[in-house]
Write a protein that holds these residues in place. Structure first.
Motif, PDB file in Angstrom:
ATOM      1  N   ASN A  19      43.613  62.463  39.581  1.00 23.61           N
ATOM      2  CA  ASN A  19      43.250  62.515  40.995  1.00 23.61           C
ATOM      3  C   ASN A  19      43.853  61.317  41.706  1.00 23.61           C
ATOM      4  O   ASN A  19      43.906  60.221  41.155  1.00 23.61           O
ATOM      5  CB  ASN A  19      41.730  62.467  41.181  1.00 23.61           C
ATOM      6  N   LYS A  20      44.298  61.569  42.955  1.00 28.36           N
ATOM      7  CA  LYS A  20      44.843  60.481  43.741  1.00 28.36           C
ATOM      8  C   LYS A  20      44.433  60.693  45.194  1.00 28.36           C
ATOM      9  O   LYS A  20      44.690  61.749  45.775  1.00 28.36           O
ATOM     10  CB  LYS A  20      46.366  60.452  43.637  1.00 28.36           C
ATOM     11  N   VAL A  21      43.767  59.667  45.739  1.00 28.43           N
ATOM     12  CA  VAL A  21      43.428  59.692  47.159  1.00 28.43           C
ATOM     13  C   VAL A  21      44.259  58.615  47.825  1.00 28.43           C
ATOM     14  O   VAL A  21      44.266  57.465  47.379  1.00 28.43           O
ATOM     15  CB  VAL A  21      41.927  59.445  47.384  1.00 28.43           C
ATOM     16  N   THR A  22      44.939  58.965  48.878  1.00 29.63           N
ATOM     17  CA  THR A  22      45.796  58.010  49.557  1.00 29.63           C
ATOM     18  C   THR A  22      45.675  58.185  51.059  1.00 29.63           C
ATOM     19  O   THR A  22      45.260  59.233  51.564  1.00 29.63           O
ATOM     20  CB  THR A  22      47.263  58.190  49.125  1.00 29.63           C
ATOM     21  N   GLU A  23      46.033  57.124  51.756  1.00 25.76           N
ATOM     22  CA  GLU A  23      45.998  57.184  53.212  1.00 25.76           C
ATOM     23  C   GLU A  23      47.305  57.762  53.743  1.00 25.76           C
ATOM     24  O   GLU A  23      48.390  57.526  53.177  1.00 25.76           O
ATOM     25  CB  GLU A  23      45.781  55.786  53.783  1.00 25.76           C
TER      26      GLU A  23
END
Lengths: 114, 115
Positions: free
Chosen positions: B10-14
């Protein structure tokens, strides 16, 4: 260009019911055809494949599919579904001369109730 | 044996940031593929590597997307200046040959969320 159409987006069946999921493809040449399955929380797995020869192919877990060239179809069947067959099913085509890339249908979500 | 692995899971980025997604194919597989699975778009082909040949980039949606494969094994998919529409699950697959009709084995995917 190749394309795949899956007519059923969401199918709900009771256990022991028979299953048929439709798949039609568009491609002007020789094709290889696949059905992939994605169980909840798991990654895509191959269910069965057609390369050549007998147009009726058998896969894992009692699934089979029939390639009908005249209808550009590769429908998936199972005589009696189980609750554990609840998953999303994707039909895919690989046309010769397309660098082996798969083109997928939009998927059919199968829900089997007890 | 070991299957295709991908990282991160999982990757959350702006929005506007760059991200790198990694794929480790099955050992010995010469062909490697990237696909994207998103709501409303289904599964889309992005890019394909076969041995030392030039990659088939025909599925990359924009020039913000690029991929490389080092040493014929590990591959990295890079998305620059991420946008919200890039949110999707990015899948990697490998196969024992790129020609003919060999089975593609899929990894678990990286779920990318762009906020």
């Amino acid at each position: 260009a190749q394309s795949v159409s899956q007519h059923n987006h969401h199918v709900i069946l009771s256990e022991a019911a028979s299953l048929e999921l439709g798949c039609n493809y568009s491609y002007g040449g020789t094709v290889n055809l696949f059905w992939y399955v994605q169980y909840p929380g798991q990654h895509l797995q191959l269910l069965l494949k057609y390369f050549s020869g007998d147009p009726l192919v058998k896969g894992i877990k009692g699934f089979e599919a029939e390639f009908i060239k005249s209808k550009f179809s590769f429908n998936l069947r199972k005589p009696s579904v189980q609750w554990s067959d609840t998953a999303e099913y994707f039909c895919a085509v690989m046309g010769f001369g397309t660098a082996s890339k798969l083109t997928f249908g939009t998927g059919t979500r199968l829900q089997v109730t007890l | 044996g070991a299957g295709v692995s991908q990282s991160p899971s999982n990757k959350v980025t702006e929005k506007g940031k760059d991200v790198e997604l990694r794929c480790d194919p099955i050992s010995g597989h010469t062909a490697l593929y990237w696909y994207r699975q998103s709501l409303g778009q289904g599964l889309e082909f992005l890019i394909y590597f076969q041995g030392n040949s030039a990659p088939d980039k025909s599925g990359l949606p924009s020039d913000r997307f690029s991929a490389e494969r080092t040493g014929g094994s590990v591959s990295t998919l890079t998305i620059q200046r991420t946008q919200q529409e890039d949110s999707a699950v990015y899948l990697c697959a490998s196969s024992s040959t790129g020609t003919g009709a060999y089975e593609q084995y899929f990894g678990p995917g990286t779920r990318l969320t762009v906020t």
